[in-house]
Design an enzyme around this catalytic site. Sequence first.
Site, PDB file in Angstrom:
ATOM      1  N   PHE A  77      -2.556  -5.432  -1.105  1.00 29.19           N
ATOM      2  CA  PHE A  77      -3.979  -5.792  -1.054  1.00 29.19           C
ATOM      3  C   PHE A  77      -4.347  -6.579  -2.310  1.00 29.19           C
ATOM      4  CE2 PHE A  77      -3.318  -2.121   1.588  1.00 29.19           C
ATOM      5  CZ  PHE A  77      -4.137  -2.339   2.697  1.00 29.19           C
TER       6      PHE A  77
ATOM      7  N   LEU B  54      -2.535  -1.615  -3.985  1.00 31.80           N
ATOM      8  CA  LEU B  54      -3.640  -2.442  -4.482  1.00 31.80           C
ATOM      9  C   LEU B  54      -3.185  -3.111  -5.771  1.00 31.80           C
ATOM     10  CD1 LEU B  54      -6.758  -0.044  -4.288  1.00 31.80           C
ATOM     11  CD2 LEU B  54      -5.725  -1.395  -2.457  1.00 31.80           C
ATOM     12  N   CYS B  55      -3.409  -4.408  -5.877  1.00 30.72           N
ATOM     13  CA  CYS B  55      -3.087  -5.119  -7.116  1.00 30.72           C
ATOM     14  C   CYS B  55      -3.949  -4.581  -8.248  1.00 30.72           C
ATOM     15  CB  CYS B  55      -3.352  -6.617  -6.965  1.00 30.72           C
ATOM     16  SG  CYS B  55      -3.391  -7.471  -8.549  1.00 30.72           S
ATOM     17  N   VAL B  56      -3.311  -4.189  -9.341  1.00 35.16           N
ATOM     18  CA  VAL B  56      -4.040  -3.532 -10.429  1.00 35.16           C
ATOM     19  C   VAL B  56      -5.113  -4.441 -11.042  1.00 35.16           C
ATOM     20  CG1 VAL B  56      -2.210  -4.068 -12.127  1.00 35.16           C
ATOM     21  CG2 VAL B  56      -3.838  -2.239 -12.587  1.00 35.16           C
TER      22      VAL B  56
ATOM     23  N   ALA C 169      -7.926  -4.908  -8.609  1.00 30.90           N
ATOM     24  CA  ALA C 169      -8.627  -3.640  -8.410  1.00 30.90           C
ATOM     25  C   ALA C 169      -9.527  -3.311  -9.603  1.00 30.90           C
ATOM     26  CB  ALA C 169      -7.626  -2.512  -8.174  1.00 30.90           C
TER      27      ALA C 169
END
Lengths: 102, 134, 124
Positions: free
Chosen positions: C33, C71-73, C76
């Site tokens: 994501f 989720l891409c840090v 996010a």
Amino acid sequence: MSVLHIINKSPYDRSSLDTCLRLAQPDSAILLIEDGIYAVQKNAAAAQKVEQALANHQIYALQPDLEARGINPDNMIDGIALVDYDGFVKLTTDYDKSQSWL
Amino acid sequence: MATKKFLYVNRTAPHGSIYAQESLEVVLIAAAFEQDVSLAFIDDGVYQLMQNQDTSGIGSKNFSPTYKALGDYDVSKIYVEQESLELRGLGKDDLMPLTYEDEDDDWAEKDSIHVVSSKELAEIIDQQDVILNF
Amino acid sequence: MNEGPYTHQASDSAYHFTAAALRAGHEIVRVFFYHDGVNNGTRLSVPPQDDRNVSERWSELANEHGVELILCVAAAQRRGLLDEDEAKRAGKDSNNMAPGFQISGLGQLIDAGIQADRLVVFGD
């Protein structure tokens, strides 16, 4: 190496379809999903270029997206094939890679 | 690990949305994976490479200078579609000069940007293993 | 997966595609994501009862089929999607990640592209 081009934008809103047709090799296929579905309609402004594209490309449309938008399959340009999500998955395996014209 | 041909397709103008900026972040991270990387700039994506971008008046991060670092990340295949430039009244001179040092040619400085026709770009797309779209 | 739930259909399309791929016996290496797509990972959304619950639906895929939801840090953090560790590290008073989602780096997207036979992008 053949490409599955995925278009999710209406041809009346964005240039995705035009750009895809400009950059798609003759053996590649096109799948219309989401608002890309609006390109299937007969007697519409975009119909001519879609009909021309059918000479070089298999064109598919995602049936659940067609139904959601109230488009009658009888009003679809001849030669466009309907697929469901299982068919969508199969297409991504039939072609080497996919290019989503977001 | 096998090397794959990755193409990053950029079709969105910068600043109006975040796609261009976050696409660039992916490309920089991807460099560490030593894959065969190419970038394509098509449609409004060509605006990402415009010279003289200045975001001081809109208060957002000006990430455009980062494109100039791509050469240091071994990203040297940057394809810009001729038709997209022409449609927008632009030429290569309107774009930032992007270069890399060619290690196979005594580190000579070379142009990273290749302005290509639709036909050439269609072939480049066809040759890829993985295409990421922004 | 590049867009959040509800505003665009992209998340629904990606979900139905993923479910169909699993039905066909394919392995899903990962769902990554990015951009506003990280908003799929909130457990605090409360959609009306007669509507689908997008993030719960993803969580079910993770729970029932072991699908990795990442989720891409960086994306996010920008958008306020935090797991317990990230919230603590950033000094925030709460976290909002839905079950089955994990936070990781962009490298996971590239790694998925290397590992998987096919990569499909959904977005706007």
